[in-house]
Scaffold this motif. Structure first.
Motif, PDB file in Angstrom:
ATOM      1  N   ASN A  72      -5.949  10.649  -9.926  1.00 44.03           N
ATOM      2  CA  ASN A  72      -5.277  10.176  -8.367  1.00 44.03           C
ATOM      3  C   ASN A  72      -3.787  10.286  -7.928  1.00 44.03           C
ATOM      4  O   ASN A  72      -2.831   9.777  -9.737  1.00 44.03           O
ATOM      5  N   LYS A  73      -3.300  10.112  -6.879  1.00 46.37           N
ATOM      6  CA  LYS A  73      -1.472  10.280  -6.684  1.00 46.37           C
ATOM      7  C   LYS A  73      -1.191   8.236  -7.555  1.00 46.37           C
ATOM      8  O   LYS A  73      -2.353   8.062  -6.258  1.00 46.37           O
ATOM      9  N   PHE A  74      -0.438   8.067  -7.865  1.00 47.34           N
ATOM     10  CA  PHE A  74       0.728   6.616  -7.660  1.00 47.34           C
ATOM     11  C   PHE A  74       1.640   6.566  -7.827  1.00 47.34           C
ATOM     12  O   PHE A  74       2.035   7.414  -8.407  1.00 47.34           O
ATOM     13  N   ASP A  75       2.210   6.442  -6.084  1.00 49.94           N
ATOM     14  CA  ASP A  75       3.516   6.469  -6.040  1.00 49.94           C
ATOM     15  C   ASP A  75       4.402   4.940  -5.464  1.00 49.94           C
ATOM     16  O   ASP A  75       3.955   4.118  -5.712  1.00 49.94           O
ATOM     17  N   LYS A  76       5.239   5.630  -5.267  1.00 51.45           N
ATOM     18  CA  LYS A  76       6.435   4.533  -5.075  1.00 51.45           C
ATOM     19  C   LYS A  76       5.706   2.923  -3.175  1.00 51.45           C
ATOM     20  O   LYS A  76       5.862   2.441  -4.356  1.00 51.45           O
ATOM     21  N   LYS A  77       4.837   4.165  -2.685  1.00 46.18           N
ATOM     22  CA  LYS A  77       4.258   3.390  -1.483  1.00 46.18           C
ATOM     23  C   LYS A  77       3.068   2.379  -2.313  1.00 46.18           C
ATOM     24  O   LYS A  77       2.799   1.538  -2.167  1.00 46.18           O
ATOM     25  N   ASP A  78       2.420   2.520  -3.734  1.00 48.57           N
ATOM     26  CA  ASP A  78       1.297   2.458  -4.446  1.00 48.57           C
ATOM     27  C   ASP A  78       2.042   0.603  -5.486  1.00 48.57           C
ATOM     28  O   ASP A  78       1.315   0.561  -5.226  1.00 48.57           O
ATOM     29  N   ILE A  79       3.761   1.729  -5.929  1.00 43.44           N
ATOM     30  CA  ILE A  79       3.532   0.104  -6.202  1.00 43.44           C
ATOM     31  C   ILE A  79       4.214  -0.982  -5.183  1.00 43.44           C
ATOM     32  O   ILE A  79       4.040  -2.070  -5.386  1.00 43.44           O
ATOM     33  N   GLU A  80       4.817  -0.051  -4.094  1.00 41.97           N
ATOM     34  CA  GLU A  80       5.017  -1.271  -3.095  1.00 41.97           C
ATOM     35  C   GLU A  80       3.563  -1.728  -2.655  1.00 41.97           C
ATOM     36  O   GLU A  80       3.839  -3.706  -2.338  1.00 41.97           O
ATOM     37  N   ASN A  81       2.110  -2.020  -2.668  1.00 44.87           N
ATOM     38  CA  ASN A  81       1.716  -2.865  -1.967  1.00 44.87           C
ATOM     39  C   ASN A  81       0.309  -3.966  -3.130  1.00 44.87           C
ATOM     40  O   ASN A  81       0.163  -4.158  -3.371  1.00 44.87           O
ATOM     41  N   LEU A  82       1.166  -2.930  -4.320  1.00 39.72           N
ATOM     42  CA  LEU A  82       0.853  -4.204  -5.410  1.00 39.72           C
ATOM     43  C   LEU A  82       1.573  -4.729  -5.960  1.00 39.72           C
ATOM     44  O   LEU A  82       0.744  -6.178  -5.475  1.00 39.72           O
ATOM     45  N   TYR A  83       2.916  -4.320  -5.654  1.00 36.00           N
ATOM     46  CA  TYR A  83       3.655  -5.858  -5.786  1.00 36.00           C
ATOM     47  C   TYR A  83       3.146  -6.388  -4.464  1.00 36.00           C
ATOM     48  O   TYR A  83       4.063  -7.756  -4.276  1.00 36.00           O
ATOM     49  N   LEU A  88       1.800 -11.591  -2.341  1.00 34.71           N
ATOM     50  CA  LEU A  88       0.330 -13.271  -1.028  1.00 34.71           C
ATOM     51  C   LEU A  88      -0.440 -14.567  -2.259  1.00 34.71           C
ATOM     52  O   LEU A  88      -0.358 -14.903  -1.859  1.00 34.71           O
ATOM     53  N   LEU A  89      -0.811 -13.540  -3.011  1.00 32.40           N
ATOM     54  CA  LEU A  89      -2.301 -14.120  -3.862  1.00 32.40           C
ATOM     55  C   LEU A  89      -0.833 -15.180  -4.721  1.00 32.40           C
ATOM     56  O   LEU A  89      -1.473 -16.431  -4.367  1.00 32.40           O
ATOM     57  N   ILE A 176      14.475 -14.750 -17.259  1.00 32.66           N
ATOM     58  CA  ILE A 176      14.436 -15.952 -17.449  1.00 32.66           C
ATOM     59  C   ILE A 176      14.414 -17.343 -16.680  1.00 32.66           C
ATOM     60  O   ILE A 176      14.081 -18.628 -16.713  1.00 32.66           O
ATOM     61  N   SER A 177      15.823 -17.189 -15.955  1.00 31.65           N
ATOM     62  CA  SER A 177      16.570 -17.742 -14.784  1.00 31.65           C
ATOM     63  C   SER A 177      15.338 -18.350 -13.912  1.00 31.65           C
ATOM     64  O   SER A 177      15.457 -19.286 -13.147  1.00 31.65           O
ATOM     65  N   GLU A 178      15.390 -16.788 -13.148  1.00 29.33           N
ATOM     66  CA  GLU A 178      13.685 -17.252 -12.677  1.00 29.33           C
ATOM     67  C   GLU A 178      13.341 -18.053 -12.643  1.00 29.33           C
ATOM     68  O   GLU A 178      12.021 -18.703 -11.543  1.00 29.33           O
ATOM     69  N   HIS A 179      13.174 -17.771 -13.984  1.00 30.49           N
ATOM     70  CA  HIS A 179      11.107 -18.495 -14.040  1.00 30.49           C
ATOM     71  C   HIS A 179      11.394 -20.365 -14.181  1.00 30.49           C
ATOM     72  O   HIS A 179      10.624 -21.082 -13.910  1.00 30.49           O
ATOM     73  N   HIS A 201      11.567 -13.364  -6.867  1.00 33.59           N
ATOM     74  CA  HIS A 201      11.146 -12.769  -8.584  1.00 33.59           C
ATOM     75  C   HIS A 201      10.760 -11.192  -8.706  1.00 33.59           C
ATOM     76  O   HIS A 201      11.133 -10.465  -9.168  1.00 33.59           O
ATOM     77  N   ILE A 202       9.826 -11.635  -7.525  1.00 36.08           N
ATOM     78  CA  ILE A 202       8.997 -10.127  -8.178  1.00 36.08           C
ATOM     79  C   ILE A 202       9.167  -8.605  -7.444  1.00 36.08           C
ATOM     80  O   ILE A 202       9.095  -7.817  -7.460  1.00 36.08           O
ATOM     81  N   ARG A 203      10.174 -10.090  -6.190  1.00 38.42           N
ATOM     82  CA  ARG A 203      10.540  -8.366  -4.931  1.00 38.42           C
ATOM     83  C   ARG A 203      11.598  -7.555  -6.710  1.00 38.42           C
ATOM     84  O   ARG A 203      11.764  -6.318  -6.435  1.00 38.42           O
ATOM     85  N   GLY A 204      12.337  -8.303  -6.987  1.00 43.97           N
ATOM     86  CA  GLY A 204      13.228  -7.741  -8.171  1.00 43.97           C
ATOM     87  C   GLY A 204      12.577  -7.040  -9.299  1.00 43.97           C
ATOM     88  O   GLY A 204      13.445  -6.075  -9.581  1.00 43.97           O
ATOM     89  N   VAL A 205      11.360  -7.675  -9.302  1.00 46.13           N
ATOM     90  CA  VAL A 205      10.912  -6.664 -10.830  1.00 46.13           C
ATOM     91  C   VAL A 205      10.432  -5.662  -9.866  1.00 46.13           C
ATOM     92  O   VAL A 205      10.851  -4.099 -10.168  1.00 46.13           O
ATOM     93  N   GLN A 206       9.986  -4.589  -8.900  1.00 50.79           N
ATOM     94  CA  GLN A 206       9.338  -4.276  -7.837  1.00 50.79           C
ATOM     95  C   GLN A 206      10.212  -3.532  -7.459  1.00 50.79           C
ATOM     96  O   GLN A 206      10.062  -2.002  -8.339  1.00 50.79           O
TER      97      GLN A 206
END
Length: 213
Positions: A72-83, A88-89, A176-179, A201-206
């Protein structure tokens, strides 16, 4: 020829195929053939089937009614949805952590941050300790549904980080600082602030992952 350790063949095959898809080596519409993969990877068809089954659960491949398994296609939108889902969780998890549960798991969380620092000094990107820190926060909720949902994202998140080369020194220090900030706000019992730190933190990684893939 690739060689996999016999002890963890299934996991290694899964990681290999997942990386191939995320890096675009296996492209949208490519047909995954069990026999060909078995020969090229020098493993039995069992681990191939297991890997394909997990890739289906992650939405990376689809097996059609005729038995053909296509990428299947996996693009930036899929990355956005994943993060987005991960945020949320984890933000919800923070609302369910009691002081008693935190006290019980605090030594482990501190040890994981120390492990991140130790590995960073050696120049090692410690993805496992990073994600275990977040997994521990989620598991503290003892919410089986929440935990299962988070774990279903683990493989994709882990592989995305591992195939991203831009975990340079400055970014690692920031992580590390964020953790530490997340942990400090948890200890202080400030739910809203903890949620803010988690999202930042998660947005930065995304953002980092999206730039490279």
């Amino acid at each position: 020829m690739l060689r996999f350790e016999k002890k963890h063949v299934g996991e290694q095959v899964l990681m290999f195929l997942r990386k191939q898809i995320l890096l675009g080596e296996l492209k949208e519409g490519d047909h995954l053939k069990e026999l060909e993969l078995s020969k090229s990877l020098n493993v039995s068809r069992g681990p191939i089937r297991e890997a394909i089954s997990q890739l289906e659960k992650e939405g990376l491949v689809t097996t059609r009614s005729n038995g053909r398994t296509l990428v299947n296609k996996f693009d930036k939108k899929d990355i956005e949805n994943l993060y987005d889902t991960r945020i949320l969780l984890e933000k919800h998890a923070v609302t369910q952590i009691t002081p008693e549960k935190l006290a019980k798991n605090l030594p482990k969380l501190n040890a994981l941050v120390e492990q991140l620092e130790s590995e960073h000094k050696k120049g090692v990107k410690d993805v496992e300790s990073d994600l275990e820190f977040h997994a521990t926060i989620v598991k503290m909720t003892e919410n089986k549904t929440l935990i299962q949902l988070w774990l279903s994202l683990y493989g994709l998140i882990q592989t995305l980080i591992e195939v991203t080369s831009s975990f340079e020194k400055l970014r690692q220090e920031k992580i590390i600082s964020e953790h530490k900030s997340i942990l400090d706000s948890l200890v202080e019992g400030d739910v809203e602030r903890t949620q803010q730190f988690i999202e930042q933190h998660i947005r930065g990684v995304q953002l980092m992952v999206s730039k490279e893939l």
